[in-house]
Motif scaffolding. Structure first.
Motif, mmCIF file in Angstrom:
data_model
loop_
_atom_site.group_PDB
_atom_site.id
_atom_site.type_symbol
_atom_site.label_atom_id
_atom_site.label_comp_id
_atom_site.label_asym_id
_atom_site.label_seq_id
_atom_site.Cartn_x
_atom_site.Cartn_y
_atom_site.Cartn_z
ATOM 1 N N HIS A 198 0.767 -1.228 0.000
ATOM 2 C CA HIS A 198 0.000 0.000 0.000
ATOM 3 C C HIS A 198 0.802 1.283 0.000
ATOM 4 C CE1 HIS A 198 -4.240 -0.785 -0.137
ATOM 5 N NE2 HIS A 198 -3.864 -1.991 0.218
ATOM 6 N N SER A 220 -5.876 9.190 2.384
ATOM 7 C CA SER A 220 -5.703 7.833 2.896
ATOM 8 C C SER A 220 -6.390 7.667 4.233
ATOM 9 C CB SER A 220 -4.209 7.536 3.034
ATOM 10 O OG SER A 220 -4.037 6.470 3.926
ATOM 11 N N ASN A 221 -7.059 6.532 4.375
ATOM 12 C CA ASN A 221 -7.713 6.212 5.639
ATOM 13 C C ASN A 221 -6.702 6.131 6.761
ATOM 14 O OD1 ASN A 221 -10.592 5.806 5.537
ATOM 15 N ND2 ASN A 221 -10.116 4.336 3.938
ATOM 16 N N LEU A 222 -5.523 5.626 6.390
ATOM 17 C CA LEU A 222 -4.477 5.414 7.378
ATOM 18 C C LEU A 222 -4.111 6.716 8.069
ATOM 19 C CD1 LEU A 222 -3.486 2.426 6.471
ATOM 20 C CD2 LEU A 222 -1.262 3.410 6.866
ATOM 21 N N SER A 273 -6.666 7.835 10.493
ATOM 22 C CA SER A 273 -6.674 7.028 11.709
ATOM 23 C C SER A 273 -5.571 7.472 12.646
ATOM 24 C CB SER A 273 -6.482 5.547 11.370
ATOM 25 O OG SER A 273 -7.443 5.135 10.446
ATOM 26 N N GLY A 284 -10.213 1.056 8.999
ATOM 27 C CA GLY A 284 -9.018 0.785 8.209
ATOM 28 C C GLY A 284 -9.220 0.951 6.725
ATOM 29 N N GLY A 285 -10.449 1.182 6.304
ATOM 30 C CA GLY A 285 -10.675 1.490 4.912
ATOM 31 C C GLY A 285 -11.077 0.302 4.043
ATOM 32 N N SER A 342 -7.036 -3.710 3.534
ATOM 33 C CA SER A 342 -5.794 -3.172 4.047
ATOM 34 C C SER A 342 -5.606 -3.663 5.475
ATOM 35 C CB SER A 342 -5.836 -1.641 4.013
ATOM 36 O OG SER A 342 -4.870 -1.124 4.897
ATOM 37 N N GLY A 402 -4.319 -0.888 7.722
ATOM 38 C CA GLY A 402 -5.417 -0.008 8.117
ATOM 39 C C GLY A 402 -6.191 -0.595 9.278
#
Lengths: 340, 511, 358
Positions: C4, C21-23, C26, C279-280, C289, C292
């Motif tokens: 990723h 990005s979801n990451l 978070s 985490g998406g 992911s 994530g």
């Protein structure tokens, strides 16, 4: 002429056989219910007493209502996991209000309103934000259970002389001198019967009901046919969750107390009742009356297991296996139907 | 008749999707008592136009007027209330309900006690009778009748809402000749009652038989509205694809037949291969370097036979020999291991894996053969992807794009690349040219010829007889789930030969 | 996991990618929560060395300790959800595995054997889920709902309804260490969990397993036609989820050496789903992911810690999480995504139309 009539005969024969295939699970549920009764009677001798039936209905009126509530979403291929938690939150609020001296009718109305609000919320999440029904209702389940826990984690007892009594007061029809042979009922049972009638009329006598079946058959087809799918979906979760509040009133009145943990796992009992009663979990086929039979089968498991001396821990396993068997049966029936 | 005012006037219809203008200022007029065809290649915007008229899509610009009243459709319900009914290619009825319930759904007869089922079924019967479907029992479940019948039931349903406009979106694609005539009889009845019919079909014969007026679209743009009887075929075709008739005639001449030598051994030789309800036991030999065409109508068993050869469905009878060795091919994995590949006709549902990239879509079958835990080394993977994307001219040439964002023709090329990457000895192509533009079509046809040239055995399945005749060495003709003839495709064989073969064979009907 | 963040376009796009990005979000949420906690409790960030345990101590450390179990179930849940399924039974499987471990210990079994057997129990339950979903083709949520119900019963059956306490059993140190010990000062269970997450991640991304799982989740029939065996994949993910839930069950019970047949793992399926969604990974399946989900799992432990730090009644936790799920799902809804694009598009079209009429 003769050939025409023979084909007509063939056609009807084919039709009835097809209907049978759909109804196999429901018929199986009825058969199982009777077998359980016969077995209980043969082994323990109490299962045909009028008192047994009276308490079966009085104690499980709430489950019959929940079964109807669960039938609607399952018919569309959805589910309402929040019913048990709705019972908890409405019970806690209702009893708390009554304890604070608020008249019972107002408390009941508030309970119903809470149910309606959660139903509406589920509808919005499903229809406006494309959440899958089981995720949306899982969320509302946690929300309701959490709020119930915030309000109180104590065991709340209804005060004496509350006006919940009229729901739970037993009305004897046959006052039999023999022990536990009275035939009686209470308003809770009446409410359950009314709910069942309501469910029946809704599903079989209104266009909304037919739309529910159509959505279960194919949502996109229903949409392309111009049916009000969105509105119907809202209605389904609204009615379903509101009925859970009704079940809460009946149950709370019966046992006279409430706790934030009440109704834990009831969504599964309701699903069990619906599935055992012949409603197919992928939607499209099923009957309210089947769900009632399913609820009775579920209800009779408790006395049976305790009479057999099976530890209470096993009940959930038995219920789980039972749902499994019926879901598998549905798969087999629909697979056979497809092959034809 | 044509002096009438149009019922529906759509003007300057524009619909945009992210990044694409699906429709750009398109006009359409539908007259009462006329059958109007919407013509154009795939991707021309026909179905988008229909969806605009049925309220599925909202229009971004333009206007829709029905009977002189401007309309804004916010859903299919609105369009139906305005008197517009639609019958789609895939029948959109509910198979879990009865025929009568489907006809009346949403329009059930209600009494004081809710729906009056007796009257509702009587009404349903009335509408079915009107359509000449009196022999159907309204109480019977919908899935007890054929797809063709279901289509007619859907038209009966359209009459319930008292439609002024009836849209038929490719209703004939799964019907045989007799069923098409049944449909046309009903269409004429409906037309003569003053309803405007909008008809979409890929079959030109049908267009000339039933329609009065045509609107031609190309690349989302309005080209022309003409009367059918004043428009010769080649003129129509050139308007649809934007090329002149001369250019068209050059696209392909029939390939010369490659005769099978006496000492050649077939790659695949099946005897009595069959499956109940799908195809009756069939014998077939396929040689290296040969293109075998499967010809027949939809439902004739042509796809089913292809799937059986690939193990997509499990064969119930017969023996399967591969290069002389007995094998049993019961699932796609085994077939691929034996170097047999099958490209599905159903690209969207069984072909592409939409949210994976072009690269992953090319490599996935090869990876599946090798096994989950033996990944293809990056360098080798790059080479494979690069090679086939170039060879098949996949556009855009970016392997990291999601395949769902490619056009139909390029998705098809990626799928062919996927199968070629497995180095098949036998490649089964089911409708590889359906629903793609003419340029990509020619490229894929050429690829088929090249592959056979290189020694691959190719099965070519198509509903377009013209393609089958042009590309095949031998043609298997199928009808009613049986193989009815095997034609050596020499110069004497033409589309007519196949049509005649199908028409003259009635053995299947009696069985 | 590896795939990723390895490739990044040069220049400004990096910022863009980071923002979308979801990451990133978070991590931002994690930091915000830590800041909030620090404001309320100035000692929140403090770390001290505990001589008795041989490890660090402090609120953050207990948070990491708690996150280990979420990491496990979230990892399994990610794979299951990627195949467009769901595993509602993880909480119950935790209880069963925990109950089994405690009961084995009390009955005098060797601690390693007890660990192994209880992991096996979890694996078997996962395999049953997998078999029902893949071979019989039952719907995942119904199947695992049944397992959730029956699993709770099974846990009670194993302990005969008791909350078995193995605290006084001698020789159970390895299990205790697993939950309460430290490796280089960092909680052992957290380290073990991270190692397992990395192993699963490597397995998915260095072999073709990840792609095949995603492929099955995106389009099962098309996957079958490419020669993948979807049944095998489905079976595998539920089996893995069961095994990982069993590890989580050990973490949860070994920290107190006691199983609570009602409360162990209760509501944790919700936490796992939440971690995955944060985490998406879409609940509809497809691309997943693991990194994530791992951050999501830590975030969940942090949220719980925050609730405690702020002095909110822990009874409110489920309601709080429900709100978070609802908010995240609403934000992920296509409606919201297309809304801003739609507004822009409409505006452009309007001005275009105006230009035409003018």
């Amino acid at each position: 002429m003769t050939s025409a009539s023979t084909t007509a005969v063939k056609k009807t024969a084919k039709k009835s056989r097809r209907l049978d295939a759909q109804m196999i699970p429901t018929i199986a549920a009825v058969v199982i219910f009777i077998l359980m009764l016969v077995m209980g009677q043969a082994l323990f001798g109490t299962y045909t007493r009028l008192g047994f039936f009276s308490s079966l209905f009085i104690d499980h009126a709430y489950l019959i209502i929940l079964a109807v509530a669960m039938t609607l979403p399952v018919l569309t291929g959805g589910i309402n996991l929040s019913v048990g938690a709705i019972v908890a939150i409405t019970a806690v609020v209702g009893v708390k209000m009554t304890m604070a001296g608020i008249p019972a009718p107002i408390a009941m109305i508030v309970m119903i309103l809470i149910g309606m609000a959660f139903g509406l919320l589920a509808g919005v999440l499903i229809e406006e934000f494309n959440m899958q029904p089981f995720i949306a209702t899982l969320a509302t389940m946690f929300l309701a259970r959490g709020i119930a826990s915030i309000i109180s984690t104590d065991s709340l007892v209804l005060p004496e002389d509350n006006n919940f009594d009229w729901v739970s007061a037993e009305i004897k029809i046959i006052d039999n001198p023999k022990i536990s042979n009275d035939l009686s009922f209470n308003m809770g049972v009446v409410i359950a019967v009314l709910v069942v009638i309501f469910g029946y009329i809704l599903l079989h006598k209104t266009r909304t009901g037919r739309t529910i079946y159509a959505i279960g058959g194919s949502r996109s087809s229903a949409e392309l046919m111009g049916l009000p799918v969105k509105r119907t979906q809202y209605l389904i979760y609204f009615i379903s969750t509101t009925l859970a509040a009704v079940a809460s009133i009946v149950y709370t009145a019966n046992i006279g107390s409430a706790k934030n943990t009440v109704g834990t796992g009831w969504e599964l009992d309701a699903v069990a009742a619906v599935v055992i009663g012949g409603t197919i979990v992928t939607g499209g086929f099923g009957y309210v009356l089947g769900s009632v039979v399913g609820a009775l089968v579920r209800s009779i498991i408790d006395p049976l297991t305790s009479d057999f001396g099976v530890p209470a821990e096993w009940t959930t396993i038995v219920v789980g296996l039972m749902i499994l068997v019926f879901v598998v049966l549905q798969r087999v029936v629909s697979a056979v139907g497809k092959k034809e | 008749m044509t002096q009438n005012e149009p019922i529906v006037v759509m003007k300057g219809i524009t619909i945009e999707f992210p990044g694409v203008k699906a429709l750009d200022g398109v006009d359409l007029r539908l007259y009462p008592g006329e059958v109007h065809a919407l013509m154009g290649e795939n991707g021309a915007g026909k179905s988008t136009m229909i969806k605009a008229l049925t309220g599925v899509y909202k229009i971004d610009a333009g206007s829709i007027t029905v009977e002189g009243k401007p309309q804004t459709f916010n859903g299919t319900g609105d369009a139906q209330n305005a008197g517009i009914a639609t019958v789609y290619q895939e029948v959109n009825l509910c198979t879990n309900l009865s025929i009568g319930e489907n006809v009346m759904l949403g329009h059930e007869v209600r009494g004081p006690l809710g729906i009056n089922w007796k009257k509702t079924h009587q009404e349903a019967r009335k509408y079915l009778d009107q359509m000449g479907l009196g022999h159907l029992d309204p109480h019977a479940p919908l899935n007890s009748i054929s797809i063709a019948m279901q289509q007619l039931v859907a038209i009966a349903r359209a009459m319930v809402i008292d439609a002024k406009v009836l849209i038929l979106d490719e209703p004939t694609s799964s019907l045989d000749a007799n069923e098409v005539q049944d449909l046309f009889a009903i269409m004429r009845k409906v037309r003569d009652s003053g309803v405007a019919i909008l008809f979409v079909s890929h079959f030109l014969d049908q267009i000339y038989e039933i329609t009065d007026r045509l609107t031609i679209l190309r690349n989302g743009q309005f080209i022309k509205e003409v009367m059918t009887k004043d428009t010769p075929r080649n003129e129509l075709i050139s308007m649809m694809i934007g090329k002149s008739a001369e250019e068209l005639s050059q696209i392909g001449a029939k390939k010369e037949r490659r005769a099978i030598g006496a000492d050649e051994k077939p790659i695949v030789s099946v005897k009595g291969l069959g499956r109940k309800g799908s195809i009756q036991p069939t014998d077939l030999d396929i040689y290296a370097g040969e293109v075998v065409g499967f010809a027949g109508l939809l439902g004739s068993g042509r796809t089913e036979l292809g799937r059986l050869l690939y193990g997509a469905d499990k064969p119930e009878t017969g023996t399967y020999k591969l290069n002389g060795n007995q094998v049993s091919i019961n699932d796609p994995h085994t077939a691929l291991k034996h170097r047999i590949a099958y490209s599905t006709e159903n690209r969207r549902d069984e072909g592409i894996i939409g949210d994976l990239t072009v690269r992953e879509n090319i490599l996935i079958a090869l990876q599946a053969i090798r096994g989950m835990f033996k990944p293809i080394p990056k360098k080798e993977a790059d080479e494979i992807v690069d090679k086939y994307m170039k060879e098949l001219n996949v556009r855009p040439a970016d392997p990291n794009k999601l395949i769902k964002n490619l056009s139909g023709g390029n998705q098809q090329k990626v799928l062919i690349a996927r199968w070629l990457a497995t180095h098949p000895e036998l490649l089964i192509l089911d409708e590889p040219t359906r629903g793609i533009d003419i340029g990509a079509k020619a490229e894929i046809q050429q690829a088929v010829l090249d592959l056979a040239e290189q020694g691959m055995g190719v099965v070519f399945i198509s509903s377009e007889l013209e393609e089958v005749v042009r590309l095949s060495d031998n043609i298997e003709v199928l009808k009613d789930r049986r193989k009815i003839a095997e034609l050596e495709n020499d110069a004497t064989v033409s589309q007519e030969t196949i049509v005649d073969t199908i028409a003259s064979n009635n053995a299947g009907k009696e069985a | 996991m590896a795939g990723h963040n390895t490739k990044k376009d040069a220049g400004n796009p990096i910022l863009k990618r980071l923002l979308s990005s979801n990451l990133t979000w978070s991590v931002v949420a994690l930091i915000v929560l830590i800041v909030i906690c620090t404001i309320f409790d100035h000692g929140f960030l403090s770390l001290s060395w505990n001589e008795n345990t041989g490890g660090l101590a402090g609120p953050l450390i207990t948070m990491l300790q708690e996150s280990a179990r979420y990491l496990m179930i979230a990892t399994g849940m990610t794979l299951v959800i990627s195949t467009s399924g769901i595993d509602l039974s993880v909480g119950s499987v935790m209880a069963v595995a925990g109950a089994a471990a405690m009961q084995f210990l009390v009955s005098g079994l060797n601690v390693w054997l007890a660990i192994l057997l209880s992991l096996l129990v979890g694996l078997v339950l996962g395999c049953i889920n997998g078999a029902l979903v893949s071979m019989l083709g039952l719907q995942p949520f119904i199947t695992t709902l049944i397992m959730m119900l029956a699993g709770r019963g099974l846990a009670k059956v194993i302990t005969a309804g008791q909350n078995t306490d193995a605290g006084s059993v001698a020789g159970s140190e390895p299990l205790r260490w697993m939950a309460n010990g430290f490796i280089l000062g960092i909680p052992a269970n957290f380290v073990i969990a991270i190692i397992i997450v990395c192993l699963v991640g490597l397995l998915c991304r260095k072999t073709a397993m990840g792609m095949m799982i995603e492929s099955v989740g995106i389009n099962q029939e098309a996957s079958r036609m490419t020669g993948i065996k979807p049944k095998k994949i489905l079976f595998l993910v539920y089996a893995v989820s069961g095994l990982l839930a069993a590890i989580a069950g050990l973490f949860a019970t070994a920290s107190v050496m006691r199983v609570d047949v009602v409360k162990t793992g209760q509501d944790l399926e919700m936490y796992a789903i939440l971690a995955v969604v944060i985490g998406g990974t879409s609940l509809l399946g497809g691309k997943f992911s693991l990194s994530g989900s791992a951050i999501g799992a830590v975030l969940i432990a942090m949220i719980r810690k925050t609730i405690i730090t702020l002095g909110i009644d822990s009874a409110a936790t489920p309601a709080f999480f429900a709100v978070v799920v609802i908010v995240i799902c609403v934000m992920q809804a296509p409606k919201i995504h297309s809304l801003s694009a739609e507004i822009k598009r409409k505006r452009a079209l309007k001005s275009e139309a105006k230009a035409v009429t003018a």
